[in-house]
Design a protein around this motif. Sequence first.
Motif, PDB file in Angstrom:
ATOM      1  N   ASP A 163       0.801  -1.223   0.000  1.00 19.66           N
ATOM      2  CA  ASP A 163       0.000   0.000   0.000  1.00 19.66           C
ATOM      3  C   ASP A 163       0.838   1.280   0.000  1.00 19.66           C
ATOM      4  N   ARG A 164       2.127   1.142  -0.246  1.00 20.16           N
ATOM      5  CA  ARG A 164       3.009   2.316  -0.333  1.00 20.16           C
ATOM      6  C   ARG A 164       3.791   2.251  -1.638  1.00 20.16           C
ATOM      7  N   PRO A 165       4.220   3.391  -2.151  1.00 16.52           N
ATOM      8  CA  PRO A 165       5.023   3.379  -3.387  1.00 16.52           C
ATOM      9  C   PRO A 165       6.340   2.623  -3.189  1.00 16.52           C
ATOM     10  N   VAL A 166       6.852   2.080  -4.258  1.00 16.73           N
ATOM     11  CA  VAL A 166       8.141   1.392  -4.211  1.00 16.73           C
ATOM     12  C   VAL A 166       9.226   2.408  -3.880  1.00 16.73           C
ATOM     13  N   ASP A 167      10.101   2.064  -2.979  1.00 12.79           N
ATOM     14  CA  ASP A 167      11.210   2.927  -2.578  1.00 12.79           C
ATOM     15  C   ASP A 167      12.411   2.643  -3.493  1.00 12.79           C
ATOM     16  N   TYR A 168      12.359   3.219  -4.697  1.00 11.18           N
ATOM     17  CA  TYR A 168      13.416   2.966  -5.675  1.00 11.18           C
ATOM     18  C   TYR A 168      14.761   3.524  -5.225  1.00 11.18           C
ATOM     19  N   ALA A 169      14.752   4.610  -4.482  1.00  8.93           N
ATOM     20  CA  ALA A 169      16.019   5.160  -3.983  1.00  8.93           C
ATOM     21  C   ALA A 169      16.707   4.148  -3.081  1.00  8.93           C
ATOM     22  N   LEU A 170      15.947   3.517  -2.201  1.00 13.57           N
ATOM     23  CA  LEU A 170      16.512   2.493  -1.319  1.00 13.57           C
ATOM     24  C   LEU A 170      16.956   1.277  -2.114  1.00 13.57           C
ATOM     25  N   LEU A 171      16.146   0.824  -3.068  1.00 10.17           N
ATOM     26  CA  LEU A 171      16.542  -0.321  -3.891  1.00 10.17           C
ATOM     27  C   LEU A 171      17.866  -0.036  -4.597  1.00 10.17           C
ATOM     28  N   GLY A 172      18.007   1.162  -5.125  1.00  8.74           N
ATOM     29  CA  GLY A 172      19.253   1.532  -5.797  1.00  8.74           C
ATOM     30  C   GLY A 172      20.444   1.487  -4.855  1.00  8.74           C
ATOM     31  N   LYS A 173      20.271   1.987  -3.643  1.00  4.23           N
ATOM     32  CA  LYS A 173      21.364   1.957  -2.661  1.00  4.23           C
ATOM     33  C   LYS A 173      21.758   0.520  -2.339  1.00  4.23           C
ATOM     34  N   LEU A 174      20.775  -0.340  -2.140  1.00  2.84           N
ATOM     35  CA  LEU A 174      21.049  -1.740  -1.801  1.00  2.84           C
ATOM     36  C   LEU A 174      21.799  -2.438  -2.927  1.00  2.84           C
ATOM     37  N   ILE A 175      21.312  -2.251  -4.144  1.00  5.59           N
ATOM     38  CA  ILE A 175      21.933  -2.902  -5.299  1.00  5.59           C
ATOM     39  C   ILE A 175      23.344  -2.375  -5.522  1.00  5.59           C
ATOM     40  N   GLU A 176      23.511  -1.063  -5.499  1.00  7.89           N
ATOM     41  CA  GLU A 176      24.839  -0.487  -5.737  1.00  7.89           C
ATOM     42  C   GLU A 176      25.828  -0.875  -4.645  1.00  7.89           C
ATOM     43  N   PHE A 177      25.368  -0.939  -3.409  1.00  7.38           N
ATOM     44  CA  PHE A 177      26.231  -1.387  -2.322  1.00  7.38           C
ATOM     45  C   PHE A 177      26.710  -2.809  -2.590  1.00  7.38           C
ATOM     46  N   ASN A 178      25.785  -3.699  -2.937  1.00 10.31           N
ATOM     47  CA  ASN A 178      26.170  -5.088  -3.158  1.00 10.31           C
ATOM     48  C   ASN A 178      27.087  -5.235  -4.368  1.00 10.31           C
ATOM     49  N   ILE A 179      26.832  -4.498  -5.435  1.00  9.53           N
ATOM     50  CA  ILE A 179      27.706  -4.565  -6.606  1.00  9.53           C
ATOM     51  C   ILE A 179      29.123  -4.153  -6.217  1.00  9.53           C
ATOM     52  N   GLU A 180      29.255  -3.040  -5.512  1.00  6.67           N
ATOM     53  CA  GLU A 180      30.578  -2.549  -5.118  1.00  6.67           C
ATOM     54  C   GLU A 180      31.223  -3.438  -4.061  1.00  6.67           C
ATOM     55  N   ASP A 181      30.459  -3.807  -3.051  1.00  4.86           N
ATOM     56  CA  ASP A 181      30.993  -4.584  -1.944  1.00  4.86           C
ATOM     57  C   ASP A 181      31.426  -5.989  -2.374  1.00  4.86           C
ATOM     58  N   LYS A 182      30.768  -6.518  -3.392  1.00  4.23           N
ATOM     59  CA  LYS A 182      31.057  -7.882  -3.830  1.00  4.23           C
ATOM     60  C   LYS A 182      31.825  -7.915  -5.160  1.00  4.23           C
ATOM     61  N   ALA A 183      32.417  -6.792  -5.538  1.00  5.55           N
ATOM     62  CA  ALA A 183      33.120  -6.703  -6.825  1.00  5.55           C
ATOM     63  C   ALA A 183      34.191  -7.775  -6.981  1.00  5.55           C
ATOM     64  N   ASP A 184      34.895  -8.079  -5.913  1.00  4.54           N
ATOM     65  CA  ASP A 184      35.960  -9.084  -5.978  1.00  4.54           C
ATOM     66  C   ASP A 184      35.552 -10.391  -5.316  1.00  4.54           C
ATOM     67  N   TYR A 185      34.297 -10.516  -5.000  1.00  6.80           N
ATOM     68  CA  TYR A 185      33.798 -11.703  -4.303  1.00  6.80           C
ATOM     69  C   TYR A 185      33.502 -12.791  -5.331  1.00  6.80           C
ATOM     70  N   GLU A 186      33.886 -14.023  -5.023  1.00 12.21           N
ATOM     71  CA  GLU A 186      33.742 -15.103  -5.988  1.00 12.21           C
ATOM     72  C   GLU A 186      32.696 -16.139  -5.634  1.00 12.21           C
ATOM     73  N   LYS A 187      32.157 -16.091  -4.412  1.00 13.36           N
ATOM     74  CA  LYS A 187      31.135 -17.060  -4.016  1.00 13.36           C
ATOM     75  C   LYS A 187      29.753 -16.458  -4.260  1.00 13.36           C
ATOM     76  N   PHE A 188      28.720 -17.299  -4.226  1.00  7.92           N
ATOM     77  CA  PHE A 188      27.368 -16.815  -4.475  1.00  7.92           C
ATOM     78  C   PHE A 188      26.865 -15.981  -3.310  1.00  7.92           C
ATOM     79  N   TRP A 189      26.927 -16.539  -2.098  1.00  6.07           N
ATOM     80  CA  TRP A 189      26.474 -15.835  -0.898  1.00  6.07           C
ATOM     81  C   TRP A 189      27.662 -15.320  -0.103  1.00  6.07           C
ATOM     82  N   ARG A 190      27.449 -14.300   0.687  1.00  2.00           N
ATOM     83  CA  ARG A 190      28.477 -13.827   1.604  1.00  2.00           C
ATOM     84  C   ARG A 190      28.676 -14.871   2.681  1.00  2.00           C
TER      85      ARG A 190
END
Length: 122
Positions: free
Chosen positions: A95-122
Amino acid sequence: MNEFEEYLAKIDNPDHRERVEEVLKWVTETYPQLVPRVAWNQPMFTDHGTFIIAFSTAKKHMAVAPEKAAIDRFEQDLEAGGHSSTKQLIRMSWDRPVDYALLGKLIEFNIEDKADYEKFWR
């Protein structure tokens, strides 16, 4: 979006199905380098073989699963946005709008944080 057609078809509520489709399309268009797939009965996106984010549905919310590290990193943003969470997922109310700003932060954090990560899960 062909990867998600079967998953989307199983969402009974047409408003929820439309919302999930909208979010999946947004992720696909905003982060074209991410690989879309369905695993563990949920649509998700990976980068160089490592998990970035997944989505699922419940009666009262769409669940966003970015892994615990991302949830911990953005705990204040979650609280400020009025989103409840567990250790592994964030609840975005239907019942609330999608929080795209938060989704973007989460995705960008994971992309950067896991850039050199080789396993599927942390």
